[in-house]
Design a protein around this motif. Structure first.
Motif, PDB file in Angstrom:
ATOM      1  N   VAL A 189       0.834  -1.199   0.000  1.00  0.00           N
ATOM      2  CA  VAL A 189       0.000   0.000   0.000  1.00  0.00           C
ATOM      3  C   VAL A 189       0.875   1.257   0.000  1.00  0.00           C
ATOM      4  N   VAL A 247       0.500   4.043  -2.913  1.00  0.00           N
ATOM      5  CA  VAL A 247       0.045   5.394  -2.572  1.00  0.00           C
ATOM      6  C   VAL A 247       1.072   6.439  -2.983  1.00  0.00           C
ATOM      7  N   ARG A 248       2.329   6.237  -2.624  1.00  0.00           N
ATOM      8  CA  ARG A 248       3.371   7.203  -2.990  1.00  0.00           C
ATOM      9  C   ARG A 248       3.564   7.251  -4.507  1.00  0.00           C
TER      10      ARG A 248
END
Length: 611
Positions: free
Chosen positions: A202, A206-207
């Protein structure tokens, strides 16, 4: 600048803190379970958790056991280079879960076994059981070596830590909590490690989405780069990944892992009821879907960031298995502790698999080799032997990591090992569970010839890999790199796998290299399974398999016999009726007991299962 090549940052103090906290947490769970269960000193408690585990933690343990550091590192690299076809394994997971829960679980539960290979002695003979156990030990030791090697590779890439130091540390941590806490420690540690593993994916997604401009941009980049063309229906068995190789070959391979592999079977037979055991497999299926989806999308995220500057071609990494660690340090180095979380995720997957393997190796060694010879061991002696074996197998697996470093792409190598060895073993179990006509002569012949075939094609493919047109990755380029040629990427350390060289040296290939040796690695398992079943049936019929009598019905899947149809009660069934009394109602074929005389029948069934 992110995505333009060149050296990346190294670990910060906070990264080491997060990583160390994960390792200490895993060891702490082992210590806690040892203290909590200090009065539980039987072998059953150590190896099977007292058969009192519930569905959800077992399901998470099942998922974590084979969603290892290999998955964390290998699957994103696979999606980055070859596209999202790996997502099709979701279909394989559904098929595997259904077959395992509805066919194998009832048989193993009915027989009350500890070692999966006890079944082989009940159905065939002791020699086949010993051969099956030995095959499992060799396969598991080699696979576990690969699992230890995968995070060592990641840590070496990100932190520069000594590879052998990381390898030994991994094994020692697993030995610690396996020896102290047994199966309960393994399962509850797997739960923690599963959560950390998913959190690592995750964090990358996300980044990566922030850098790329959103999840939609990642998806669009992947579509334009051909990464979403997953449904390739080409029936060519020499193609590495197609719909058919993944769904047909992959399903059979995963069935061989979950249905008969001691590391997995030991988990679901530790459940307190057959309902919990089946439920654990279906919950595990959802866990596998989630894990593979996050892993594949991490690979697509990597492609979106590096679509104009491939780190592998640019020489920033030496092996495909270093791609994701490189990405992590490239995009997450500015967030202290987050790269440490990723390495902890990789390490967690490894710890869960290694600990599962050690615990399973101890179980089969005790049940298949030690107990039959020394039958009068006390519970205390057995417990000490279990702990001692945990230490021995832990260090054996560390040693096998050196072998694993020379086997190419870590993900493909791991699945190939399972196909070559588990395929013939799965064929043997199917032969025993579905065909009453199969006998020990046919089973042994089929197993040996099936193993010879899979080893022949598997080892041959290592020496003569498939030609480029069968395994060529999707297009990658380095037009956007700031420093092309920053390293000599044709130079390969003994711990990394080779990348594409600048010049290809001509190697004389035998006639079989472009056909037999080029078979997709996912077909190794179906090859071994089908050849074992067919050869085993043929030899059994020739050697009098259809004349067999007195076969315990509990050893078979409760469906119509496929060969030598018979619904008549055997002499063993008649004996059970006599002992149970005239009020007992028994379905001769399904062997269902519906009367109240449970005590008498339980004893009779126990005798029958040892028949």
């Amino acid at each position: 600048m992110v995505g333009t090549g060149g050296p990346v940052a190294s670990f910060s103090v906070w990264d080491y803190v997060v990583f160390a906290g994960t390792v200490v947490g895993a060891a702490g769970i082992g210590l806690f379970q040892a203290i909590r269960g200090r009065k539980e000193t039987t072998s059953n408690d150590f190896l099977l958790g007292g058969r009192q585990m519930t569905a959800v933690p077992v399901a998470m343990s099942l998922t974590a056991s084979f969603m290892s550091g290999i998955t964390v590192i290998g699957t994103p690299a696979e999606a980055y280079r070859f596209g999202a076809a790996f997502w099709l394994f979701g279909i394989s997971y559904a098929i595997m879960s259904t077959i395992t829960a509805e066919i194998f679980v009832p048989v193993f539960y009915r027989l009350g076994i500890t070692s999966t290979y006890e079944y082989l002695e009940m159905r065939f003979n002791k020699s086949i059981r010993i051969i099956g156990t030995t095959m499992y030990i060799v396969q598991t030791a080699l696979y576990t070596g690969m699992v230890i090697y995968a995070p060592a590779l990641a840590l070496n890439q990100i932190t520069g830590l000594d590879l052998w130091g990381v390898l030994v540390a991994t094994g020692v941590v697993c030995i610690f909590y396996c020896t102290l806490g047994g199966l309960k420690a393994v399962i509850w540690t797997d739960v923690l490690q599963m959560v950390i593993m998913l959190a690592g994916f995750v964090a990358v997604i996300v980044r990566g989405a922030v850098i790329a401009g959103g999840l939609g941009k990642i998806w669009e980049d992947s579509r334009e780069g051909g990464r979403l063309d997953a449904f390739d229906f080409d029936p060519d068995p020499l193609r590495r990944h197609t719909f058919w190789t993944i769904v047909v070959g992959g399903s059979m391979m995963w069935v061989s892992i979950y249905s008969i592999n001691q590391s997995q079977v030991q988990r679901y037979i530790s459940c307190k009821s057959i309902t919990h055991a089946k439920m654990s497999l279906y919950v595990n299926m959802v866990g596998l879907w989630l894990t593979v989806s996050l892993a594949v999308f991490s690979g697509l995220t990597m492609y979106s960031i590096y679509k104009h500057c491939d780190p592998l071609t640019n020489g920033d990494v030496n092996a495909t298995d270093q791609l994701l660690p490189y990405l992590v340090m490239d995009i997450l180095a500015g967030y202290p502790g987050v790269p440490g979380l990723f390495v902890a995720a990789t390490y967690s997957g490894t710890l869960s698999t290694v600990s599962s393997s050690i615990n399973a190796l101890v179980a089969v060694t005790m049940e298949d080799f030690i107990r039959p010879v020394w039958k009068n061991l006390t519970d205390k002696q057995v417990l000490w032997l279990n702990m001692g074996l945990s230490v021995v197998f832990g260090f054996l697996c560390i040693g096998m990591a050196g072998v694993a470093s020379m086997m190419g792409s870590i993900l493909q190598a791991a699945l190939s090992v399972f196909g070559m060895i588990s395929g013939p073993l799965l064929g043997l179990y199917l032969l025993g569970m579905f065909f009453r006509s199969s006998n020990s002569t046919g089973g042994l012949t089929g197993l040996i010839l099936g193993l010879v075939l899979t080893l022949w094609v598997g080892i041959g493919s290592q020496f003569y890999p498939p030609t480029a047109e069968k395994t060529l990755p999707l297009q990658l380029n380095i037009t956007g790199c700031d420093n092309t040629g920053s390293q000599n990427y044709t130079t390969v350390s003994p711990w990394t796998t080779a990348t594409t060289p600048l010049t290809t040296q001509h190697v004389e290939r035998p006639a079989l290299a472009d056909s037999w040796y080029s078979l997709s690695y996912l077909y190794f398992c179906p090859l071994g399974t089908l050849s074992t079943v067919l050869i085993g049936l043929l030899v059994s019929m020739i050697t009098g398999g259809c004349k067999q009598r007195d076969l315990n019905s509990d050893l078979f899947v409760r469906t119509n016999d496929l060969i030598c149809f018979s619904r008549c009660p055997s002499s063993q069934d008649k004996k059970l009726i006599d002992e149970a009394g005239s009020d007992a109602k028994i379905d001769y074929y399904d062997f269902k007991i519906t009367d109240s005389q449970v005590g008498v029948m339980d004893k009779s069934v126990e005798k029958a299962t040892r028949f």
